[in-house]
Design a protein around this motif. Structure first.
Motif, PDB file in Angstrom:
ATOM      1  N   TYR A  58       0.817  -1.211   0.000  1.00  0.00           N
ATOM      2  CA  TYR A  58       0.000   0.000   0.000  1.00  0.00           C
ATOM      3  C   TYR A  58       0.855   1.268   0.000  1.00  0.00           C
ATOM      4  CZ  TYR A  58      -4.400  -2.496   0.368  1.00  0.00           C
ATOM      5  OH  TYR A  58      -5.486  -3.283   0.085  1.00  0.00           O
ATOM      6  N   PHE A  61       1.286   2.053  -3.442  1.00  0.00           N
ATOM      7  CA  PHE A  61       0.091   2.658  -4.048  1.00  0.00           C
ATOM      8  C   PHE A  61       0.095   4.180  -3.891  1.00  0.00           C
ATOM      9  CE2 PHE A  61      -3.431  -0.712  -4.519  1.00  0.00           C
ATOM     10  CZ  PHE A  61      -2.518  -1.620  -5.005  1.00  0.00           C
ATOM     11  N   THR A  65      -4.276   6.993  -3.760  1.00  0.00           N
ATOM     12  CA  THR A  65      -5.036   5.759  -3.981  1.00  0.00           C
ATOM     13  C   THR A  65      -5.525   5.180  -2.657  1.00  0.00           C
ATOM     14  OG1 THR A  65      -3.573   5.354  -5.837  1.00  0.00           O
ATOM     15  CG2 THR A  65      -4.935   3.509  -5.129  1.00  0.00           C
ATOM     16  N   LEU A  66      -4.644   5.230  -1.697  1.00  0.00           N
ATOM     17  CA  LEU A  66      -4.984   4.658  -0.391  1.00  0.00           C
ATOM     18  C   LEU A  66      -6.139   5.426   0.258  1.00  0.00           C
ATOM     19  CD1 LEU A  66      -3.840   2.247   0.962  1.00  0.00           C
ATOM     20  CD2 LEU A  66      -2.285   3.685   2.239  1.00  0.00           C
ATOM     21  N   ILE A  69      -9.202   4.104  -1.207  1.00  0.00           N
ATOM     22  CA  ILE A  69      -9.483   2.775  -0.644  1.00  0.00           C
ATOM     23  C   ILE A  69     -10.054   2.913   0.772  1.00  0.00           C
ATOM     24  CG2 ILE A  69      -8.393   0.629   0.156  1.00  0.00           C
ATOM     25  CD1 ILE A  69      -6.453   0.906  -2.209  1.00  0.00           C
ATOM     26  N   LEU A  77      -7.260  -4.264  -2.667  1.00  0.00           N
ATOM     27  CA  LEU A  77      -6.892  -5.508  -3.341  1.00  0.00           C
ATOM     28  C   LEU A  77      -7.524  -6.684  -2.591  1.00  0.00           C
ATOM     29  CD1 LEU A  77      -3.082  -4.968  -4.020  1.00  0.00           C
ATOM     30  CD2 LEU A  77      -4.919  -4.922  -5.684  1.00  0.00           C
TER      31      LEU A  77
END
Lengths: 161, 674
Positions: A58, A61, A65-66, A69, A77
């Protein structure tokens, strides 16, 4: 003339056997402790690896992006679900689809938690916490001296430029 | 595995320290670019407590560096191991280079460097019961220091990428544009018939350069009709008198005396107290005064905007007065420059020669009396029509020696004047002076008449006031030789691109197409939020469109955005007084499709064999500057007033630098201790 026969007395034998038993027991005990420490270290290492893995994934990432999420966990994922205590799956036949774990990894379960925060310097970051613990009454539970392994890290918002 | 925790702290701290460094140097100035923030100041000045690059390897540990704040990591460590861990992040300059491949030095503090961020995580007490381990993580990042605006006085004898921002308007190939303007077009590019361009250089007295060089000349605001009259001329002969009386008048203008004789029917005629005066005008460019033009005199000079727009009317004789009508709007189009009284300081180099000086020879018969056969006959009483007729007459005459005009207003070309007057008297009612001069020149095959009529002195400078021409600090331009070494030139056409050191660019060759938009991907342009983040120099190899109609694009930061073509669709505004935006269409065109304010410097420059230009399809309202190869004003939207106001932020009175840190890690070392 009386034929005098030399031999250990029962007492002697008992004492000797007791001494031997103590020595052997000590050796066994040392061996057992060594085994326990070794297994503890092995499973701890394995647990730390399993904890570090999602952090590194992560981190790669990145914050942006995190952050998405974190707002929508379904975007995570599938191997690294957020907020769910999930068993580690050992599937040698599926090895081309992900990281090949050692067989002992399936004796663990893992919880990944994300939390978004702002530092004193007004920097946004995601704090990621990974908890790895033995799955039920398994060898890992027996050998691992700790109840769980917890690893924390922060992933900072990248610069705009 | 105790060090694993320390390692995670170190990784977090490293990220946080880098972010802190980037944030602290994103906007590195306070108080309208006056004060540098501390971290930026230390890095740009390479303070001794930060810079390891200039000392030996053995002594490098003596450099303390700048401590970077990492509160988030500290907080995390305190939550997990309260009061146990000591985490510290320090930045130091490892290496710095301020010259290019050819050993050409960059400007002052510009350059490329490597910065080290060292994070140390260790327990506060050496012998802790639960030893948490320790970790040292060292990373190197490349960084660049680039000058966005440079101080004029401190520019070295080498190329400086930001030097073009001294100008509110710079037309690199202005001479070529002027020379190659085609006949038959409605107007020349620099002299549009239907376009107004107002340039306000009041703040910081920014320069204007139309690209003239050598012995070539340009005339702004002169139409194609008068183009043929632009010739070299020799210095004129001066006559000393200001006011002509009696015989002098008869000598220069014998027609009046002859007419009186004809009226007297052959009797002896004596003319007394008749005088003549000269009125002088000086016309550099069209300006506000064009609206105050004097109707009668202008009517006689249908030579288009340039001649008609008065700038500096010199009235040597207070008896000559004009009724100026504010309602008159003669030839309102053309290039107008403010402030008018500082025009000689604004216009650079040969453009100072673009003054057109002309005058009128005018009879003054107010006290005149005509004695016919010993009897005094007052013209006014007996023949009022003469007064009427001659008072209306103004005979244009042109001053070739236009310099010293204010000092010696009588400096008129005597010979040229006589020739003109002789021809004028043949067709006194002519209203088209241009045609007239052309006809004269063609008939005599002598263009020196025209050259004397139009001002152009090659070996002196025009100026407004003072005994001596002002010192002209000829601008040094730089072009690259074949081996990459800058060559000094005084020709604006040789001017190298601004910001040409591509090695100092932060990002290069970004692409935008239907599939990828790297400008957005890298967070430089956020169209949804109407934000443009600028930091240093970024180059995009494809055309870009900025802004949207009816929305305001805010520019955050300080930097240059380079692209092949740039189209501006909406308003562009600086986020704060410490923001600065330069848009550079390199080898392409810069198109403006909005009449909303634009706060930016616009640059359109191409390679030597190419020509970039700026095209305003709407009324331009620019606060900044324009630097271009060709102005092509005639292609701009017509019948509107385009305005450029110089943004004093670009003034070369101070240095404005920007620092950029690359995300990529060029070196990493981790030391862990259980």
């Amino acid at each position: 003339m009386m034929n005098k026969r030399k031999a250990f007395t029962l007492m002697e034998i008992i004492i000797a056997m007791a001494l031997i038993a103590v020595v052997i027991l000590s050796i066994f005990m040392i061996n057992k402790n060594a085994n326990e420490t070794s297994m503890d270290a092995y499973y701890e290492m394995l647990a730390f690896s399993l904890a570090r893995e999602p952090i590194e994934i992560y981190r790669g990432f990145g914050y942006e992006t995190l952050s998405k999420i974190n707002k929508d966990n379904s975007l995570a994922l599938p191997q690294y679900p957020i907020g769910k205590l999930t068993p580690i799956v050992f599937d040698p036949l599926q090895s081309n689809k992900g990281i090949q774990y050692p067989p002992d990894a399936e004796r663990f379960q893992r919880l990944i938690e994300l939390n978004e925060d702002i530092s004193r310097n007004n920097q946004k970051y995601i704090s990621i916490r990974v908890t790895v613990m033995p799955l039920g009454l398994t060898k890992a539970d027996i050998w691992l001296s700790r109840k769980s392994i917890i690893l924390d890290s922060n992933i900072m918002e990248s610069s705009k430029w | 595995m105790n060090s694993e925790m320390a390692r995670q702290f170190a990784l977090s701290a490293q990220e946080e320290a880098f972010k802190y460094l980037c944030d602290q140097t994103a906007s590195i100035y306070d108080n309208d670019f006056s004060d540098l923030k501390e971290i930026a100041r230390k890095l740009i000045n390479k303070d001794s407590d930060v810079d390891m690059s200039s000392i030996g390897v053995d002594n490098r540990n003596s450099i303390n560096g700048i401590e970077l704040e990492i509160p988030a990591t500290q907080q995390m460590a305190d939550e997990i191991l309260p009061g146990v861990m000591d985490i510290k992040a320090v930045a130091r300059i490892v290496d710095f280079c301020n010259q290019d491949y050819y050993k050409n030095k960059f400007y002052d503090k510009e350059g490329l460097g490597t910065i080290e961020i060292a994070v140390t995580v260790k327990p506060k007490e050496k012998k802790s019961k639960n030893n948490p381990g320790s970790c040292t993580l060292i990373r190197h990042h490349d960084y660049k220091v680039v000058s966005i605006v440079s101080k004029k006085d401190e520019r070295p004898d080498s190329y400086c990428g930001s030097s073009m921002l001294d100008y509110v308007l710079f037309v690199r190939k202005g001479q070529e544009e002027f020379d190659n303007a085609k006949e038959g077009e409605n107007s020349l590019s620099l002299n549009p018939v239907k376009n107004n361009l107002e340039i306000d250089a009041t703040d910081a007295l920014a320069k204007i350069n139309f690209g003239s060089s050598g012995n070539k000349y340009q005339y702004l605001n002169i139409s194609s009709e008068t183009k043929d009259l632009i010739l070299n001329c020799e210095k004129a002969v001066k006559i000393p008198e200001l006011e002509l009386k009696g015989d002098k008048v008869d000598e220069i203008y014998p027609q009046f005396k002859n007419e009186m004789k004809r009226e007297a029917g052959g009797e002896s005629v004596e003319i007394r107290n008749h005088k003549a005066v000269f009125e002088y005008y000086r016309v550099p460019l069209s300006d506000e005064y064009c609206k105050k033009g004097e109707p009668d005199s202008i009517d006689n000079l249908e030579t288009d905007r340039g001649l008609a727009s008065l700038n500096d009317r010199f009235e040597y004789n207070n008896s000559v007065s004009y009724n100026i009508s504010n309602n008159q709007s003669f030839f309102p189009n053309g290039i107008k420059i403010k402030p008018i009284d500082k025009i000689s300081e604004i216009l650079e180099s040969d453009v100072r020669k673009r003054f057109f000086n002309y005058g009128y020879f005018k009879l003054d018969l107010s006290e005149c009396s005509v004695i016919v056969d010993g009897v005094e006959a007052v013209i006014k009483r007996d023949n009022p029509e003469y007064i009427e007729k001659y008072n209306k007459l103004r005979f244009p005459c042109y001053n070739a020696a236009h310099n010293y005009i204010t000092k010696n207003p009588n400096a008129i070309d005597n010979e040229g004047y006589k020739i003109l007057v002789n021809h004028f008297t043949k067709d006194i009612n002519t209203t088209n002076l241009t045609k007239h001069i052309k006809d004269i020149a063609n008939k005599n095959q002598d263009w020196s008449i025209a050259s004397k009529a139009f001002t152009c002195i090659s070996d002196t400078y025009a100026y407004c006031e003072g005994d001596e021409p002002p010192f002209l600090n000829n601008k040094k331009f730089y072009r690259k030789s074949s081996n990459g070494i800058p060559v000094i030139s005084e020709s604006p056409e040789d001017c190298q691109y601004p910001y040409a050191h591509f090695i100092l660019w932060n990002k290069r060759s970004l692409e935008i197409d239907s599939e990828i938009n790297e400008l957005e991907e890298f967070g430089i342009y956020e169209p949804d939020k109407n934000l443009l983040h600028l930091r240093g120099i970024v180059q995009c190899m494809t055309p870009i469109t900025l802004g949207k109609k009816d929305s305001v694009l805010e520019v955050d930061g300080c930097g240059v955005l380079i692209a092949t073509d740039i189209t501006i669709e909406g308003e562009i505004k600086k986020k704060d007084s410490n923001s600065l935006c330069i848009l550079f269409a390199r080898d392409g065109k810069l198109t403006i499709n909005t009449n909303k304010p634009i706060q930016a410097a616009l640059i359109a420059m191409g390679k030597e064999y190419q020509s970039s230009s700026i095209n305003c399809k709407e009324e331009l309202n620019l606060e900044g500057a324009i630097i271009t190869d060709r102005l092509e004003l005639s292609k701009w939207k017509e019948n509107v007033t385009h305005k450029i106001t110089y943004d004093k932020t670009f003034a070369p009175t101070k240095d404005i630098y920007q620092i950029y840190f690359a995300k990529w890690v060029t070196f990493e070392r981790i030391l862990e201790n259980e």
